[in-house]
Design a protein around this motif. Structure first.
Motif, PDB file in Angstrom:
ATOM      1  N   MET A   1      -0.428   1.154 -10.686  1.00 11.28           N
ATOM      2  CA  MET A   1      -0.237   0.699  -9.197  1.00 11.28           C
ATOM      3  C   MET A   1       0.395  -0.840  -9.419  1.00 11.28           C
ATOM      4  SD  MET A   1      -3.235   1.907 -10.594  1.00 11.28           S
ATOM      5  CE  MET A   1      -4.793   0.865 -10.930  1.00 11.28           C
TER       6      MET A   1
ATOM      7  N   PRO B   1      -5.880  -4.144  -7.599  1.00 13.61           N
ATOM      8  CA  PRO B   1      -6.168  -3.183  -6.695  1.00 13.61           C
ATOM      9  C   PRO B   1      -7.416  -2.578  -7.198  1.00 13.61           C
ATOM     10  CG  PRO B   1      -4.318  -2.289  -7.878  1.00 13.61           C
ATOM     11  CD  PRO B   1      -4.344  -3.723  -8.466  1.00 13.61           C
TER      12      PRO B   1
ATOM     13  N   HIS C   1      -2.110   5.456  -8.303  1.00 19.48           N
ATOM     14  CA  HIS C   1      -3.455   5.499  -8.674  1.00 19.48           C
ATOM     15  C   HIS C   1      -3.715   6.741  -9.917  1.00 19.48           C
ATOM     16  CE1 HIS C   1      -7.689   5.372  -9.088  1.00 19.48           C
ATOM     17  NE2 HIS C   1      -8.046   6.381  -8.544  1.00 19.48           N
TER      18      HIS C   1
ATOM     19  N   TRP D   1      -7.590   5.579   0.263  1.00 19.51           N
ATOM     20  CA  TRP D   1      -6.707   6.370   0.083  1.00 19.51           C
ATOM     21  C   TRP D   1      -6.392   6.899  -1.429  1.00 19.51           C
ATOM     22  CZ3 TRP D   1      -2.558   4.270   3.659  1.00 19.51           C
ATOM     23  CH2 TRP D   1      -2.514   4.778   4.967  1.00 19.51           C
ATOM     24  N   ALA D   2      -7.474   6.500  -2.233  1.00 15.87           N
ATOM     25  CA  ALA D   2      -7.468   6.782  -3.681  1.00 15.87           C
ATOM     26  C   ALA D   2      -7.162   8.276  -3.934  1.00 15.87           C
ATOM     27  CB  ALA D   2      -8.868   6.383  -4.309  1.00 15.87           C
TER      28      ALA D   2
ATOM     29  N   CYS E   1      -3.417   8.787  -3.457  1.00 15.85           N
ATOM     30  CA  CYS E   1      -2.554   7.852  -4.177  1.00 15.85           C
ATOM     31  C   CYS E   1      -1.905   8.168  -5.368  1.00 15.85           C
ATOM     32  CB  CYS E   1      -3.281   6.295  -4.300  1.00 15.85           C
ATOM     33  SG  CYS E   1      -2.156   5.052  -4.766  1.00 15.85           S
TER      34      CYS E   1
ATOM     35  N   ARG F   1       2.882   2.121  -3.027  1.00 15.68           N
ATOM     36  CA  ARG F   1       2.030   2.651  -3.987  1.00 15.68           C
ATOM     37  C   ARG F   1       1.494   4.067  -3.975  1.00 15.68           C
ATOM     38  NH1 ARG F   1      -1.674  -2.936  -5.420  1.00 15.68           N
ATOM     39  NH2 ARG F   1       0.084  -4.174  -6.559  1.00 15.68           N
TER      40      ARG F   1
ATOM     41  N   CYS G   1      -8.858   0.181  -6.740  1.00 16.21           N
ATOM     42  CA  CYS G   1      -8.889   1.729  -6.287  1.00 16.21           C
ATOM     43  C   CYS G   1     -10.235   2.441  -6.092  1.00 16.21           C
ATOM     44  CB  CYS G   1      -8.032   2.456  -7.378  1.00 16.21           C
ATOM     45  SG  CYS G   1      -6.312   1.497  -7.578  1.00 16.21           S
TER      46      CYS G   1
ATOM     47  N   VAL H   1      -8.202  -4.544  -0.519  1.00 13.39           N
ATOM     48  CA  VAL H   1      -8.473  -3.573  -1.535  1.00 13.39           C
ATOM     49  C   VAL H   1      -7.423  -3.389  -2.470  1.00 13.39           C
ATOM     50  CG1 VAL H   1      -9.152  -1.183  -1.991  1.00 13.39           C
ATOM     51  CG2 VAL H   1     -10.131  -2.384  -0.057  1.00 13.39           C
ATOM     52  N   CYS H   2      -6.174  -3.158  -1.784  1.00 16.74           N
ATOM     53  CA  CYS H   2      -4.914  -3.053  -2.607  1.00 16.74           C
ATOM     54  C   CYS H   2      -4.133  -4.260  -2.856  1.00 16.74           C
ATOM     55  CB  CYS H   2      -3.835  -2.073  -1.913  1.00 16.74           C
ATOM     56  SG  CYS H   2      -2.540  -1.268  -2.961  1.00 16.74           S
TER      57      CYS H   2
ATOM     58  N   VAL I   1       0.899  -1.431  -0.175  1.00 14.29           N
ATOM     59  CA  VAL I   1      -0.001  -0.106  -0.061  1.00 14.29           C
ATOM     60  C   VAL I   1       0.957   1.302   0.005  1.00 14.29           C
ATOM     61  CG1 VAL I   1      -1.714   1.153   1.297  1.00 14.29           C
ATOM     62  CG2 VAL I   1      -1.770  -1.209   1.270  1.00 14.29           C
TER      63      VAL I   1
HETATM   64  S1  SF4 Z   1      -5.515   3.943  -4.314  1.00  9.93           S
HETATM   65 FE1  SF4 Z   1      -3.638   3.316  -4.341  1.00  9.93          FE
HETATM   66  S2  SF4 Z   1      -3.398   2.541  -2.150  1.00  9.93           S
HETATM   67 FE2  SF4 Z   1      -5.496   2.373  -2.802  1.00  9.93          FE
HETATM   68  S3  SF4 Z   1      -6.027   0.659  -3.738  1.00  9.93           S
HETATM   69 FE3  SF4 Z   1      -5.226   1.660  -5.418  1.00  9.93          FE
HETATM   70  S4  SF4 Z   1      -3.103   1.596  -5.707  1.00  9.93           S
HETATM   71 FE4  SF4 Z   1      -3.514   0.615  -3.525  1.00  9.93          FE
END
Ligand code: SF4
Length: 353
Positions: free
Chosen positions: A226, A207, A221, A214-215, A218, A159, A209, A201-202, A156
């Motif tokens: 990712m 993932p 993302h 945290w999208a 990120c 990324r 997203c 999720v990740c 996480v």
């Molecule tokens: S937004 Fe970032 S942290 Fe969240 S699932 Fe996608 S790659 Fe992972």
């Protein structure tokens, strides 16, 4: 890097997600349970953390229940014979962990009056407790503001920041980045929340997203790459070692012996084997008999090497002048037999029981 107000927003988004969607696990006390006055049991959390190193949750969970039933307190575990603990551990692998588990239970019982120490620095003094486990227990059970970083968290954070350095070199960078986000008020929930985001999720390949708390922040993302993170150093090939395993049978029983305490699978039971060498060692029978080689060899992967064993079985009539003892074929479950030797016995030409 984010500003303080951004970090506050990120923590709030993550914890709100955790309150709604974090995983329910048997050793976990969820925020709503805490509101009812429940608190995490350090013994149960420690047990889960040791068992789940290198083991998936579905595989490790039945063992956690079994151990808590057999040994409801750390004192019960300390009082159990090591041999019993190893027997009940069989199938979880990495037996040094089981020996350390037992040592740790004895130390907590004798030196800490049966209570786990409450700080990361004290927890680190316990056998088999490394940085990750100490952080986890300190944060979850004692609210110490220390961040928890496992493989899911590494993914996480790498990324979130698009960490270019490859693992394992990137670990120190990721640890620092994770610490800047850790919530000082709810460190245990923060750590469990990031682990849950990583696990649910990740995920490594796909993932989700669109559902990630945290999208909005990120970086991977935003760029759309990712799955390029975490970067990894090229893997070294795992060396292969070879050997022979000898299964001696008499009156429906097999000859088992105990491995040396020190080293791989220390203290576990085994059938006699040759040395495990880079090249196939010459066949030297432990006793003279009519040996039958099984049609297929056993392959077993350890962390640092792969082992291939040819399996030879012989029926014998005479008592043996070897170290070990006869174990009835139906009684293997009561022995501390590691998976490797269960595989060997599965390939051997054993009489039907
Ligand atoms: S937004 Fe970032 S942290 Fe969240 S699932 Fe996608 S790659 Fe992972």
């Amino acid at each position: 890097m984010w500003t303080d107000p951004q970090i506050t927003e990120m923590r709030a988004a993550l914890l709100a997600w955790y309150d709604q969607q974090g995983r329910t696990l048997p050793w976990r006390v969820r925020p709503e349970d805490r509101a009812q006055g429940l608190s995490p049991n350090p013994y149960a959390v420690w047990l889960s953390e040791i068992m789940l190193q290198q083991t998936t949750i579905p595989h490790g969970t039945p063992y956690w229940f079994k151990f808590l039933e057999l040994y409801p307190t750390v004192q019960d575990l300390a009082a159990a014979p090591l041999d019993d603990v190893l027997t009940h551990w069989a199938g979880l692998g990495y037996y040094a962990r089981a020996r350390n588990l037992h040592k740790c239970a004895i130390l907590v019982t004798e030196a800490y009056g049966g209570e786990f120490p409450e700080t990361k620095s004290e927890l680190l003094k316990l056998p088999g407790v490394g940085d990750y486990t100490a952080s986890t227990i300190a944060a979850i059970c004692f609210n110490e503001p220390t961040s928890i970083v496992d493989g899911n968290v590494e993914r996480v954070i790498s990324r979130l920041h698009r960490v270019e350095a490859p693992l394992p070199k990137a670990k120190a960078i990721i640890r620092k980045l994770a610490a800047t986000l850790a919530d000082p008020e709810r460190p245990g929930d923060y750590g469990q929340a990031v682990m849950d985001v990583g696990a649910t999720v990740c995920t490594p390949r796909t993932p989700a997203c669109e559902t990630c708390p945290w999208a909005h922040w990120c970086q991977a993302h935003r760029v759309g790459d990712m799955t390029d993170f975490p970067k990894k150093s090229p893997k070294k090939e795992r060396p292969v070692r070879h050997g022979h395993a000898f299964v001696l049978v008499r009156d429906g029983a097999v000859w088992l012996r105990r491995r040396d305490e020190a080293g791989l699978l220390g203290g576990m039971m085994e059938v006699p084997t040759s040395a495990w060498a880079d090249d196939m060692p010459p066949l030297e029978w432990p006793v003279s008999a009519d040996w039958i080689r099984s049609a297929t060899d056993v392959r077993h992967v350890f962390t640092h090497f792969e082992l291939r064993l040819s399996v030879h079985t012989a029926q014998i009539a005479d008592p043996l002048d070897l170290e070990g003892r006869w174990v009835d074929i139906g009684d293997f479950e009561n022995e501390a037999l590691p998976s490797l030797f269960k595989k060997v016995l599965g390939k051997a030409n054993l009489p039907q029981t």
